[in-house]
Design a protein around this motif. Structure first.
Motif, PDB file in Angstrom:
ATOM      1  N   TYR A   8      34.290  80.536  83.878  1.00 41.47           N
ATOM      2  CA  TYR A   8      34.872  80.947  85.159  1.00 41.47           C
ATOM      3  C   TYR A   8      34.901  79.759  86.115  1.00 41.47           C
ATOM      4  CZ  TYR A   8      35.307  83.166  89.747  1.00 41.47           C
ATOM      5  OH  TYR A   8      35.708  83.503  91.010  1.00 41.47           O
ATOM      6  N   ASP A   9      36.094  79.446  86.629  1.00 44.20           N
ATOM      7  CA  ASP A   9      36.270  78.393  87.631  1.00 44.20           C
ATOM      8  C   ASP A   9      36.268  79.055  89.007  1.00 44.20           C
ATOM      9  OD1 ASP A   9      37.086  76.425  89.361  1.00 44.20           O
ATOM     10  OD2 ASP A   9      38.703  75.680  88.091  1.00 44.20           O
ATOM     11  N   PHE A  10      35.169  78.882  89.746  1.00 42.37           N
ATOM     12  CA  PHE A  10      35.042  79.605  91.013  1.00 42.37           C
ATOM     13  C   PHE A  10      35.829  78.961  92.154  1.00 42.37           C
ATOM     14  CE2 PHE A  10      31.141  77.081  90.301  1.00 42.37           C
ATOM     15  CZ  PHE A  10      31.213  76.174  91.346  1.00 42.37           C
ATOM     16  N   ILE A  11      36.285  77.724  91.996  1.00 40.78           N
ATOM     17  CA  ILE A  11      37.125  77.112  93.026  1.00 40.78           C
ATOM     18  C   ILE A  11      38.557  77.623  92.915  1.00 40.78           C
ATOM     19  CG2 ILE A  11      38.148  74.952  93.849  1.00 40.78           C
ATOM     20  CD1 ILE A  11      35.277  75.278  94.695  1.00 40.78           C
ATOM     21  N   ASN A  12      39.076  77.654  91.684  1.00 38.33           N
ATOM     22  CA  ASN A  12      40.452  78.124  91.465  1.00 38.33           C
ATOM     23  C   ASN A  12      40.519  79.612  91.137  1.00 38.33           C
ATOM     24  OD1 ASN A  12      41.732  75.478  91.710  1.00 38.33           O
ATOM     25  ND2 ASN A  12      40.661  74.994  89.803  1.00 38.33           N
ATOM     26  N   ASP A  13      39.350  80.247  91.025  1.00 38.14           N
ATOM     27  CA  ASP A  13      39.248  81.686  90.785  1.00 38.14           C
ATOM     28  C   ASP A  13      40.044  82.118  89.543  1.00 38.14           C
ATOM     29  OD1 ASP A  13      38.313  84.235  91.256  1.00 38.14           O
ATOM     30  OD2 ASP A  13      39.989  84.783  92.563  1.00 38.14           O
ATOM     31  N   ASN A  14      39.773  81.452  88.425  1.00 40.63           N
ATOM     32  CA  ASN A  14      40.358  81.912  87.164  1.00 40.63           C
ATOM     33  C   ASN A  14      39.310  81.820  86.060  1.00 40.63           C
ATOM     34  OD1 ASN A  14      40.470  79.229  85.907  1.00 40.63           O
ATOM     35  ND2 ASN A  14      42.133  78.817  87.339  1.00 40.63           N
ATOM     36  N   SER A  15      39.526  82.565  85.009  1.00 37.07           N
ATOM     37  CA  SER A  15      38.530  82.630  83.936  1.00 37.07           C
ATOM     38  C   SER A  15      39.204  82.710  82.572  1.00 37.07           C
ATOM     39  CB  SER A  15      37.617  83.843  84.139  1.00 37.07           C
ATOM     40  OG  SER A  15      38.370  85.041  84.104  1.00 37.07           O
ATOM     41  N   LYS A  16      38.457  82.303  81.543  1.00 31.97           N
ATOM     42  CA  LYS A  16      38.913  82.398  80.161  1.00 31.97           C
ATOM     43  C   LYS A  16      37.747  82.854  79.292  1.00 31.97           C
ATOM     44  CE  LYS A  16      42.489  78.826  80.413  1.00 31.97           C
ATOM     45  NZ  LYS A  16      42.952  77.518  79.885  1.00 31.97           N
ATOM     46  N   GLN A  17      38.062  83.721  78.364  1.00 30.24           N
ATOM     47  CA  GLN A  17      37.031  84.220  77.457  1.00 30.24           C
ATOM     48  C   GLN A  17      36.947  83.334  76.224  1.00 30.24           C
ATOM     49  OE1 GLN A  17      37.134  88.460  76.703  1.00 30.24           O
ATOM     50  NE2 GLN A  17      36.258  88.187  74.652  1.00 30.24           N
ATOM     51  N   ILE A  18      35.726  83.058  75.787  1.00 28.59           N
ATOM     52  CA  ILE A  18      35.511  82.262  74.581  1.00 28.59           C
ATOM     53  C   ILE A  18      35.592  83.187  73.369  1.00 28.59           C
ATOM     54  CG2 ILE A  18      33.844  80.831  73.335  1.00 28.59           C
ATOM     55  CD1 ILE A  18      32.805  79.926  76.056  1.00 28.59           C
ATOM     56  N   ASN A  19      36.343  82.755  72.383  1.00 29.55           N
ATOM     57  CA  ASN A  19      36.625  83.595  71.222  1.00 29.55           C
ATOM     58  C   ASN A  19      35.446  83.599  70.246  1.00 29.55           C
ATOM     59  OD1 ASN A  19      37.951  85.216  69.420  1.00 29.55           O
ATOM     60  ND2 ASN A  19      39.224  83.580  68.560  1.00 29.55           N
ATOM     61  N   LEU A  20      34.478  84.461  70.529  1.00 25.84           N
ATOM     62  CA  LEU A  20      33.312  84.641  69.658  1.00 25.84           C
ATOM     63  C   LEU A  20      33.067  86.135  69.463  1.00 25.84           C
ATOM     64  CD1 LEU A  20      30.702  82.035  70.978  1.00 25.84           C
ATOM     65  CD2 LEU A  20      31.769  82.044  68.722  1.00 25.84           C
ATOM     66  N   ASP A  21      32.489  86.465  68.331  1.00 27.20           N
ATOM     67  CA  ASP A  21      32.147  87.861  68.046  1.00 27.20           C
ATOM     68  C   ASP A  21      30.921  88.237  68.877  1.00 27.20           C
ATOM     69  OD1 ASP A  21      31.466  90.334  67.074  1.00 27.20           O
ATOM     70  OD2 ASP A  21      31.665  89.787  64.947  1.00 27.20           O
ATOM     71  N   ASN A  22      31.140  89.021  69.923  1.00 27.02           N
ATOM     72  CA  ASN A  22      30.021  89.342  70.810  1.00 27.02           C
ATOM     73  C   ASN A  22      29.065  90.366  70.212  1.00 27.02           C
ATOM     74  OD1 ASN A  22      31.554  91.629  71.006  1.00 27.02           O
ATOM     75  ND2 ASN A  22      31.939  91.475  73.211  1.00 27.02           N
ATOM     76  N   ASN A  23      29.391  90.874  69.014  1.00 33.64           N
ATOM     77  CA  ASN A  23      28.437  91.741  68.320  1.00 33.64           C
ATOM     78  C   ASN A  23      27.396  90.916  67.566  1.00 33.64           C
ATOM     79  OD1 ASN A  23      29.602  94.290  69.030  1.00 33.64           O
ATOM     80  ND2 ASN A  23      31.258  93.873  67.564  1.00 33.64           N
ATOM     81  N   LYS A  24      27.738  89.666  67.317  1.00 32.73           N
ATOM     82  CA  LYS A  24      26.814  88.797  66.583  1.00 32.73           C
ATOM     83  C   LYS A  24      26.148  87.774  67.513  1.00 32.73           C
ATOM     84  CE  LYS A  24      29.302  89.064  62.152  1.00 32.73           C
ATOM     85  NZ  LYS A  24      30.004  88.288  61.101  1.00 32.73           N
ATOM     86  N   TYR A  25      26.955  87.166  68.371  1.00 31.96           N
ATOM     87  CA  TYR A  25      26.415  86.135  69.268  1.00 31.96           C
ATOM     88  C   TYR A  25      25.937  86.784  70.564  1.00 31.96           C
ATOM     89  CZ  TYR A  25      28.474  82.750  66.097  1.00 31.96           C
ATOM     90  OH  TYR A  25      28.783  82.005  64.988  1.00 31.96           O
ATOM     91  N   THR A  26      24.707  86.500  70.894  1.00 30.84           N
ATOM     92  CA  THR A  26      24.100  87.186  72.044  1.00 30.84           C
ATOM     93  C   THR A  26      23.539  86.241  73.109  1.00 30.84           C
ATOM     94  OG1 THR A  26      22.002  87.300  70.831  1.00 30.84           O
ATOM     95  CG2 THR A  26      23.497  89.201  70.658  1.00 30.84           C
ATOM     96  N   ASP A  27      23.513  84.946  72.826  1.00 26.99           N
ATOM     97  CA  ASP A  27      22.891  84.026  73.782  1.00 26.99           C
ATOM     98  C   ASP A  27      23.553  82.650  73.680  1.00 26.99           C
ATOM     99  OD1 ASP A  27      21.233  83.146  75.770  1.00 26.99           O
ATOM    100  OD2 ASP A  27      19.422  83.037  74.535  1.00 26.99           O
ATOM    101  N   PHE A  28      23.279  81.790  74.671  1.00 24.06           N
ATOM    102  CA  PHE A  28      23.775  80.410  74.633  1.00 24.06           C
ATOM    103  C   PHE A  28      22.805  79.506  75.387  1.00 24.06           C
ATOM    104  CE2 PHE A  28      25.522  82.027  78.610  1.00 24.06           C
ATOM    105  CZ  PHE A  28      25.306  80.981  79.494  1.00 24.06           C
ATOM    106  N   ASP A  29      22.847  78.217  75.048  1.00 26.60           N
ATOM    107  CA  ASP A  29      22.041  77.201  75.726  1.00 26.60           C
ATOM    108  C   ASP A  29      22.825  75.903  75.778  1.00 26.60           C
ATOM    109  OD1 ASP A  29      19.280  78.340  76.272  1.00 26.60           O
ATOM    110  OD2 ASP A  29      19.468  78.790  74.128  1.00 26.60           O
ATOM    111  N   LEU A  30      22.528  75.092  76.795  1.00 26.71           N
ATOM    112  CA  LEU A  30      23.130  73.769  76.918  1.00 26.71           C
ATOM    113  C   LEU A  30      22.100  72.740  76.467  1.00 26.71           C
ATOM    114  CD1 LEU A  30      25.413  71.892  77.858  1.00 26.71           C
ATOM    115  CD2 LEU A  30      24.424  71.978  80.163  1.00 26.71           C
TER     116      LEU A  30
END
Length: 304
Positions: free
Chosen positions: A232-254
């Protein structure tokens, strides 16, 4: 006979010499009697010197009077300013609505001091003033005033009054945190991003399960309430969804400029742990590509 004539001649000569008059001056046209009552050069110089000293004395006295007058004017202005500031503080203390802030001293230290002094005067557990930041601008919020529980203001140096930021409201039970140079306002159902430099709310989104600011950008990676991973880009107020199976992937880290998605799934009574990763710059590049509602996942590699 000769002797008599000689005496007469001598007597006449002496008489003539004794009666001779001094001629008038060729330069001034005055005789001796014309100089009576005229001062000498030394007397004139002495008189001029005395007049000069008297003039300097009067001038000095005038300068002292002028300094005293200016000092009195300045003191009066200072007293009036302090009275107005005290009146402002008293109004803030007694106000039930969002108070008005005003200070004649507009440097940053004076603004902070004004807010701190006012806060100390508020002897009420449900009211208060909290300074959030005193960087380039002084950012603060009120507590317990008006219909909204907490309102954020921004006060710039050189200004007599702060700016009330429209929409920058923190509900009771809500909170705020820093999001890089921005402030993330976290309320029960909705989050907002405050752009301090431009003094406005620049974006809003539903309360996510998790979020991560992508440093150097105005984008955040979040896991929304439906378990989708979204940029989500909060300056331009637009968003894109990442194409992952949300039934399998439940977390993320940098990790070291790499986004690692993780999760697990069960197949044939066997539980598998999975990982998928993408370089941060690739993710941002995909996000910046126009014409796609979803970030491509070709760079993401799965492992079991």
């Amino acid at each position: 006979m000769r002797k008599f004539i000689l005496y007469i001649t001598v007597f006449t000569l002496v008489l003539t010499i004794g009666c001779t008059q001094i001629p008038k001056s060729e330069e001034t046209g005055l005789g001796p009697e014309g100089y009576e009552g005229i001062a000498s050069t030394e007397e004139i110089k002495k008189e001029n010197s005395s007049l000069k000293e008297e003039l300097e004395k009067i001038k000095t006295e005038f300068e002292v009077l002028e300094e005293n007058y200016l000092r009195l004017v300045k003191n009066n202005e200072s007293i009036i300013s302090k009275l107005e500031e005290t009146e402002s503080k008293l109004e803030i203390i007694s106000s039930e609505d969002i108070p008005e802030f005003k200070s004649e001293e507009t440097d940053k230290d004076s603004i902070v001091s004004y807010l701190n002094d006012t806060s100390k005067l508020i002897d009420d557990s449900i009211k208060g003033i909290e300074i959030i930041s005193s960087g380039e601008s002084v950012v603060f919020r009120t507590l317990g005033y008006g219909e909204e529980y907490s309102q954020i203001f921004i006060w710039d140096e050189g200004e007599n009054e702060p700016v009330l930021i429209d929409g920058a409201v923190i509900e009771k039970g809500g909170s705020y945190e820093w999001l890089g140079k921005y402030i993330l306002i976290k309320n029960k159902d909705k989050n907002k991003v405050l752009d301090i430099e431009n003094k406005k709310i620049t974006g809003s989104f539903d309360e996510p399960q998790k979020l991560q600011l992508l440093e150097g950008t105005s984008a955040i990676l979040l896991k929304d309430k439906d378990n989708n991973f979204v940029l989500y880009d909060f300056i331009n107020d637009n968003s894109k969804q990442i194409n992952l199976d949300n039934n399998k992937y439940t977390d993320f880290d940098l990790r070291n400029n790499i986004i690692v998605f993780s999760g697990a799934y069960v197949e044939n009574d066997v539980e598998y742990e999975i990982r998928a990763s993408i370089a941060l710059d690739k993710l941002i590049e995909a996000f910046d590509t126009e014409g796609s509602e979803e970030a491509e996942s070709e760079e993401i590699e799965d492992s079991v």
